[in-house]
Design an enzyme around this catalytic site. Structure first.
Site, PDB file in Angstrom:
ATOM      1  N   HIS A 186     -27.524 151.588  71.332  1.00  0.00           N
ATOM      2  CA  HIS A 186     -27.691 150.195  71.756  1.00  0.00           C
ATOM      3  C   HIS A 186     -29.117 149.906  72.214  1.00  0.00           C
ATOM      4  O   HIS A 186     -29.594 148.785  72.069  1.00  0.00           O
ATOM      5  CB  HIS A 186     -26.677 149.852  72.847  1.00  0.00           C
ATOM      6  CG  HIS A 186     -25.292 149.744  72.299  1.00  0.00           C
ATOM      7  ND1 HIS A 186     -24.341 150.710  72.478  1.00  0.00           N
ATOM      8  CD2 HIS A 186     -24.720 148.806  71.509  1.00  0.00           C
ATOM      9  CE1 HIS A 186     -23.239 150.355  71.852  1.00  0.00           C
ATOM     10  NE2 HIS A 186     -23.437 149.203  71.250  1.00  0.00           N
ATOM     11  N   ARG A 329     -18.865 137.724  71.509  1.00  0.00           N
ATOM     12  CA  ARG A 329     -18.049 138.887  71.848  1.00  0.00           C
ATOM     13  C   ARG A 329     -18.000 139.064  73.368  1.00  0.00           C
ATOM     14  O   ARG A 329     -19.024 138.941  74.041  1.00  0.00           O
ATOM     15  CB  ARG A 329     -18.658 140.141  71.204  1.00  0.00           C
ATOM     16  CG  ARG A 329     -17.856 141.394  71.472  1.00  0.00           C
ATOM     17  CD  ARG A 329     -18.391 142.573  70.707  1.00  0.00           C
ATOM     18  NE  ARG A 329     -19.616 143.085  71.287  1.00  0.00           N
ATOM     19  CZ  ARG A 329     -20.305 144.108  70.770  1.00  0.00           C
ATOM     20  NH1 ARG A 329     -19.899 144.697  69.664  1.00  0.00           N
ATOM     21  NH2 ARG A 329     -21.411 144.534  71.344  1.00  0.00           N
ATOM     22  N   GLU A 428     -13.208 148.759  65.298  1.00  0.00           N
ATOM     23  CA  GLU A 428     -14.261 149.773  65.449  1.00  0.00           C
ATOM     24  C   GLU A 428     -13.712 151.087  65.990  1.00  0.00           C
ATOM     25  O   GLU A 428     -14.472 152.027  66.216  1.00  0.00           O
ATOM     26  CB  GLU A 428     -15.391 149.244  66.332  1.00  0.00           C
ATOM     27  CG  GLU A 428     -14.966 148.708  67.673  1.00  0.00           C
ATOM     28  CD  GLU A 428     -16.138 148.140  68.475  1.00  0.00           C
ATOM     29  OE1 GLU A 428     -17.299 148.366  68.121  1.00  0.00           O
ATOM     30  OE2 GLU A 428     -15.866 147.462  69.482  1.00  0.00           O
ATOM     31  N   ASN A 451     -20.652 150.741  63.325  1.00  0.00           N
ATOM     32  CA  ASN A 451     -21.393 151.692  64.171  1.00  0.00           C
ATOM     33  C   ASN A 451     -20.427 152.563  64.963  1.00  0.00           C
ATOM     34  O   ASN A 451     -20.524 153.785  64.963  1.00  0.00           O
ATOM     35  CB  ASN A 451     -22.321 150.954  65.147  1.00  0.00           C
ATOM     36  CG  ASN A 451     -23.206 149.950  64.457  1.00  0.00           C
ATOM     37  OD1 ASN A 451     -23.486 150.105  63.277  1.00  0.00           O
ATOM     38  ND2 ASN A 451     -23.633 148.920  65.161  1.00  0.00           N
ATOM     39  N   ASP A 452     -19.489 151.907  65.624  1.00  0.00           N
ATOM     40  CA  ASP A 452     -18.521 152.690  66.403  1.00  0.00           C
ATOM     41  C   ASP A 452     -17.437 153.275  65.515  1.00  0.00           C
ATOM     42  O   ASP A 452     -16.956 154.376  65.783  1.00  0.00           O
ATOM     43  CB  ASP A 452     -17.903 151.822  67.510  1.00  0.00           C
ATOM     44  CG  ASP A 452     -18.845 151.733  68.696  1.00  0.00           C
ATOM     45  OD1 ASP A 452     -19.412 152.774  69.068  1.00  0.00           O
ATOM     46  OD2 ASP A 452     -19.041 150.630  69.228  1.00  0.00           O
ATOM     47  N   CYS A 499     -19.776 143.536  60.914  1.00  0.00           N
ATOM     48  CA  CYS A 499     -20.954 143.229  61.740  1.00  0.00           C
ATOM     49  C   CYS A 499     -21.678 144.502  62.180  1.00  0.00           C
ATOM     50  O   CYS A 499     -22.509 144.466  63.076  1.00  0.00           O
ATOM     51  CB  CYS A 499     -20.572 142.392  62.950  1.00  0.00           C
ATOM     52  SG  CYS A 499     -19.473 143.237  64.083  1.00  0.00           S
TER      53      CYS A 499
END
Ligand code: PEP
Ligand code: MG
Length: 570
Positions: A186, A329, A428, A451-452, A499
């Site tokens: 991040h 979010r 995710e 990503n996750d 995303c």
């Protein structure tokens, strides 16, 4: 010359500033006759710390919450318990005052953090903060104040947290360099949002660089030059010019629609962290916001941002991308996005710990305050609400209960909001992906966070630079799991988009297209190149290549096919 991973592209030439240099606390015995001298040192350090805090308070006088924190820190400096304990221990233990202050601070911080009352728990951070300030005064080390930096500063440190990045003075910091951290972390995502060149995973950089050294940070080739020669600086300037020119050229097609050669339209939205990024949507040709990571508001502050401040940010973002949607979010905090003021106790596995929606569901005040702010901003009718890290249907149901309560309260108080606010979840966590058939009917849309999803499916920490070579989303388990989500979402006629960073990488985007996705959200800088790629491909070919790639076994074989196709069309 040192090498590292490019976390945020660009070129920077400036002076190093070492952050978080470790405090080395001397520890030695003193004689009775030295006690007086130690007391004088302590008095002087307290006075210096007080002057610094008063000065900070004056400079932050318009920021009510910061002022309150600084006031409580000033009180610690005159707290008879704290000061008395240091004096008494120097006398009884006969050790130097630095060692005693360090011990007493640790003891007080431990006591506060073990308290149940959240307010008192938070005091542990203030005690540690003030403790470091006093120790730095005692040790004659300057406090590195991130809000008063010289121009052209390049921050060098062991690890950068997202809150370090969020608090940077972007008018003065021109580069970042640290020893640990992956490009999908991040902190890296935030550096890209703020357009600060960043090099991560530079081994031993904190031992090789000192504050004030000249640095040339080449985040195009992944290199750092110490004390660059005049020739190298000229090269850096030339490279900077080229990078800017290429970048400007890539913006040219921003008004074109992302449509494949065989006429399939794709939607490209922006991932943003900072509300100010809204101004770049048109420049980069983004159709609204696919992911507003609201954590930035929380990370750059010393305490919870009040509802009004959040509302202002969400309102600005929603209004700024009308008539396109703004997907906001809810707080995805914890993991590598630690917020010290929340007092989350240290965990051995924070990424899989008490974070994100899990934290929000158990901290009703924080969650409700954010939902209220988002709901108020929804009057523009283009807001969509997105819950992060949903793992079970129960979590989704519980989150919706909170939302319903807030909606009810708004109805009763006649506060306007969008009664048809669409609600979606991030996919995710592999557990959620595997029950897409159960979750999809419960929501208005799904957004795949690669990503996750990658991190949890592959058991690869996204922030660990040593594992960077493994962090390749062109990989059979990932493609299979995404295919499963897309197929199930289609079955239930629920819109699904992506995303995660995968969409911003040419081969990744092709794979996602081939798996049936037509809506992507990514950092704005990647939009022009992805748009160009989409406009140059034929979806029938893409489907064929992706099917072929999925017939392979290794990442290398799959990548070779996709990369070859990108090369032909890129
Ligand atoms: C993701 O996990 O893919 C995602 C988009 O969310 P974040 O990067 O903020 O965790
Ligand atoms: Mg995520």
């Amino acid at each position: 010359m040192l090498e590292g991973l490019i976390a945020s592209e660009g070129i920077a030439v400036g002076k190093a500033l070492l952050l978080h240099e470790e405090l080395r606390i001397p520890d030695y015995a003193i004689r009775d006759s030295d006690v007086k001298l130690e007391m004088l040192k302590f008095d002087a350090a307290l006075a210096l710390a007080r002057d610094q805090l008063v000065d900070l308070k004056e400079r932050n006088k318009d920021h009510e919450t910061t002022v309150k924190i600084l006031e409580s820190q000033l009180l610690i400096l005159v707290d008879p318990l704290f000061v008395g304990e240091v004096i008494q221990k120097v006398r009884s233990e006969k050790r130097n005052v630095e060692k005693i202050v360090s011990d007493v601070v640790a003891e007080f911080a431990r006591t506060f953090s073990s308290m149940d009352n959240p307010y008192l728990k938070e005091r542990a951070i203030d005690v540690q903060d003030v403790g470091r300030r006093i120790l730095r005064s005692l040790l004659g080390q300057e406090i590195q104040s991130l809000d008063r930096l010289p121009a052209d500063t390049i921050i060098v440190c062991h690890m950068l947290t997202p809150s370090d990045v969020a608090r940077l003075d972007t008018s003065r910091v021109i580069g970042l360099c640290c020893e640990v951290g992956g490009v999908s972390s991040h902190a890296a995502i935030l550096a890209r949002s703020l357009m600060i060149p960043a090099l991560f995973g530079v081994e031993n950089v904190t031992r090789k660089v000192r504050t004030g050294d000249s640095i040339y940070l080449d985040c195009i080739h992944g290199k750092l030059y110490l004390e660059p020669s005049a020739l190298e600086i000229d090269e850096a300037r030339e490279l900077g010019r080229q990078v800017r020119a290429n970048f400007e050229k890539s913006l040219e097609p921003s008004t074109l629609t992302p449509v494949t050669r065989d006429g399939i339209e794709v939607t490209l939205r922006a991932n943003i962290s900072v509300p100010a990024e809204i101004s770049s949507l048109t420049t980069f040709g983004a159709s609204g916001i696919g992911l507003f990571r609201t954590e930035y508001l929380f990370l750059k502050s010393n305490s919870l941002p009040p509802q009004e401040e959040q509302y202002e940010a969400y309102r600005k973002v929603a209004a700024g991308c009308l008539p396109s949607p703004a997907i906001i979010r809810t707080l995805d905090i914890g993991g590598d996005k630690d917020l010290p003021y929340l007092g989350i106790p240290p965990e051995s596995n924070p990424v899989m710990g008490w974070r994100s929606i899990r934290y929000c569901l158990q901290n009703a005040d924080i969650f409700r305050s954010q939902l209220r702010a988002i709901l108020r901003a929804s009057v523009t009718k283009n807001v969509k609400l997105l819950y992060p890290m949903i793992t079970t249907p129960e979590e989704l149901l519980r989150a919706n209960e909170f939302l319903d309560e807030v909606r009810q309260e708004f109805v009763e108080k006649k506060i306007p909001f969008d009664e048809n606010l669409p609600v979606g979840i991030m996919i995710e966590v592999p557990a959620a992906a595997l029950i897409t058939d159960r979750l999809a009917p419960m929501v208005d849309f799904l957004s795949i966070g690669t990503n996750d999803l990658f991190q949890f499916t592959m058991a690869v920490d996204r922030a660990n630079q040593r594992l960077s070579p493994m962090f390749d989303t062109i990989n059979l388990p990932i493609l299979r799991i995404i295919k499963h989500v897309v197929d199930q979402a289609k079955k239930f006629d629920v819109p699904v988009s992506c995303c995660g960073e995968m969409a911003s990488q040419p081969a990744g985007c092709l794979a996602l297209l081939g798996l049936g996705l037509r809506e992507f959200s990514m950092n704005v800088f990647s939009i022009p190149k992805i748009k160009q790629l989409i406009r140059s491909v034929d979806l029938r070919d893409v489907n064929e290549i992706v099917a072929e790639a999925m017939g392979c076994t290794t990442t290398a074989e799959m990548r070779a096919r996709l990369d070859a196709y990108v090369e032909k069309h890129g």
